[in-house]
Write a protein that holds these residues in place. Structure first.
Motif, mmCIF file in Angstrom:
data_model
loop_
_atom_site.group_PDB
_atom_site.id
_atom_site.type_symbol
_atom_site.label_atom_id
_atom_site.label_comp_id
_atom_site.label_asym_id
_atom_site.label_seq_id
_atom_site.Cartn_x
_atom_site.Cartn_y
_atom_site.Cartn_z
ATOM 1 N N LEU A 41 0.864 -1.176 0.000
ATOM 2 C CA LEU A 41 0.000 0.000 0.000
ATOM 3 C C LEU A 41 0.900 1.225 0.000
ATOM 4 O O LEU A 41 1.701 1.416 0.927
ATOM 5 C CB LEU A 41 -0.904 0.012 1.233
ATOM 6 N N VAL A 43 1.309 5.003 0.570
ATOM 7 C CA VAL A 43 0.621 6.078 1.284
ATOM 8 C C VAL A 43 1.321 7.387 0.928
ATOM 9 O O VAL A 43 2.437 7.641 1.360
ATOM 10 C CB VAL A 43 0.628 5.853 2.813
ATOM 11 N N THR A 65 -1.473 -0.730 -4.276
ATOM 12 C CA THR A 65 -2.635 0.130 -4.097
ATOM 13 C C THR A 65 -2.161 1.444 -3.509
ATOM 14 O O THR A 65 -1.041 1.548 -2.978
ATOM 15 C CB THR A 65 -3.690 -0.537 -3.184
ATOM 16 N N ASP A 67 -3.218 5.139 -1.282
ATOM 17 C CA ASP A 67 -4.098 5.911 -0.413
ATOM 18 C C ASP A 67 -3.352 7.191 -0.073
ATOM 19 O O ASP A 67 -2.154 7.330 -0.338
ATOM 20 C CB ASP A 67 -4.447 5.123 0.856
ATOM 21 N N LEU A 90 -6.367 8.224 6.255
ATOM 22 C CA LEU A 90 -6.434 7.154 5.267
ATOM 23 C C LEU A 90 -7.837 6.562 5.194
ATOM 24 O O LEU A 90 -8.563 6.555 6.188
ATOM 25 C CB LEU A 90 -5.447 6.043 5.636
ATOM 26 N N ASP A 91 -8.171 6.038 4.025
ATOM 27 C CA ASP A 91 -9.412 5.300 3.852
ATOM 28 C C ASP A 91 -9.184 3.803 4.052
ATOM 29 O O ASP A 91 -10.125 3.051 4.265
ATOM 30 C CB ASP A 91 -9.985 5.535 2.446
ATOM 31 N N SER A 92 -7.914 3.374 3.975
ATOM 32 C CA SER A 92 -7.562 1.956 4.023
ATOM 33 C C SER A 92 -7.322 1.464 5.439
ATOM 34 O O SER A 92 -6.816 2.195 6.287
ATOM 35 C CB SER A 92 -6.274 1.713 3.221
ATOM 36 N N ASP A 93 -7.650 0.178 5.651
ATOM 37 C CA ASP A 93 -7.297 -0.514 6.881
ATOM 38 C C ASP A 93 -5.867 -1.009 6.720
ATOM 39 O O ASP A 93 -5.545 -1.679 5.738
ATOM 40 C CB ASP A 93 -8.253 -1.692 7.091
ATOM 41 N N LEU A 94 -4.999 -0.681 7.652
ATOM 42 C CA LEU A 94 -3.588 -1.031 7.540
ATOM 43 C C LEU A 94 -3.249 -2.378 8.154
ATOM 44 O O LEU A 94 -2.133 -2.868 7.974
ATOM 45 C CB LEU A 94 -2.722 0.041 8.205
ATOM 46 N N ARG A 97 -0.981 -5.055 6.482
ATOM 47 C CA ARG A 97 -0.530 -4.547 5.175
ATOM 48 C C ARG A 97 0.930 -4.128 5.205
ATOM 49 O O ARG A 97 1.449 -3.689 6.231
ATOM 50 C CB ARG A 97 -1.351 -3.320 4.760
#
Length: 183
Positions: A41, A43, A65, A67, A90-94, A97
């Motif tokens: 991910l 960031v 991906t 974010d 962030l919109d993502s769950d970390l 990850r």
């Protein structure tokens, strides 16, 4: 915007668009090797890392991906205040990850040190940093940067996402801003 459009505002050019793209490609090859078979991910730290993130993500030849996060430790001046605020989370769950923080520049290291702790605290499996620029002379906190682009002098730089008063972000190169512009 090209350097010729604002040449009176710059003391010198540090890196051309071609040099920046070459460095990003070098880092992308390292990340591809280190994250083979994984889906990191990315960031991006707004707003400065927009150009770096876009070019880095396009250069990668592995799935990744993206974010975005906006944090601030700057007041109205050109120096870090040391107090970090999350402006956009962030919109993502970390959880579980592999995270790569994509930064335009590391000055004092205060904001990035805080951000590392914050993201690790959210359960990320790993958190690494790609910073296009770092100013070793300005560091007040040691931050382990796995993927570093260029080391630069402790000068006020603009271009390729870096700004002064929201100007110069769209400059294709990175240059030292002339003191008469901000004094």
């Amino acid at each position: 915007m090209d350097t010729s459009d604002i040449e009176g505002d710059l003391s010198s050019i540090l890196y051309t668009e071609e040099q920046i793209h070459q460095k990003i490609a070098e880092v992308a090859r390292l990340v591809e090797r280190d994250y083979a078979g994984r889906d990191p991910l990315l960031v991006g730290v707004l707003k400065g890392a927009v150009m770096v993130m876009a070019d880095f993500a396009r250069e990668l030849r592995i799935p990744a991906t993206m974010d975005w996060m906006a944090v601030s430790s700057y007041g109205s001046g050109t120096k870090s205040s040391g107090v970090v605020r999350i402006l956009k989370d962030l919109d993502s769950d970390l959880h579980g990850r592999d995270v790569i923080i994509v930064e335009d520049i590391i000055d004092s290291g205060l904001t990035l040190s805080w951000l590392l702790g914050n993201l690790r605290g959210r359960g990320a499996a790993s958190v690494e940093i790609f910073a296009l620029l770092r100013k070793p002379e300005a560091a007040t906190v040691e931050v382990d940067v796995k993927y570093a682009g260029f080391e630069i002098p402790n000068e006020f730089v603009v271009g390729y996402g870096l700004d002064y008063d929201e100007r110069y972000r769209n400059l294709r190169a990175i240059g030292i801003l002339a003191p008469h512009v901000y004094s």
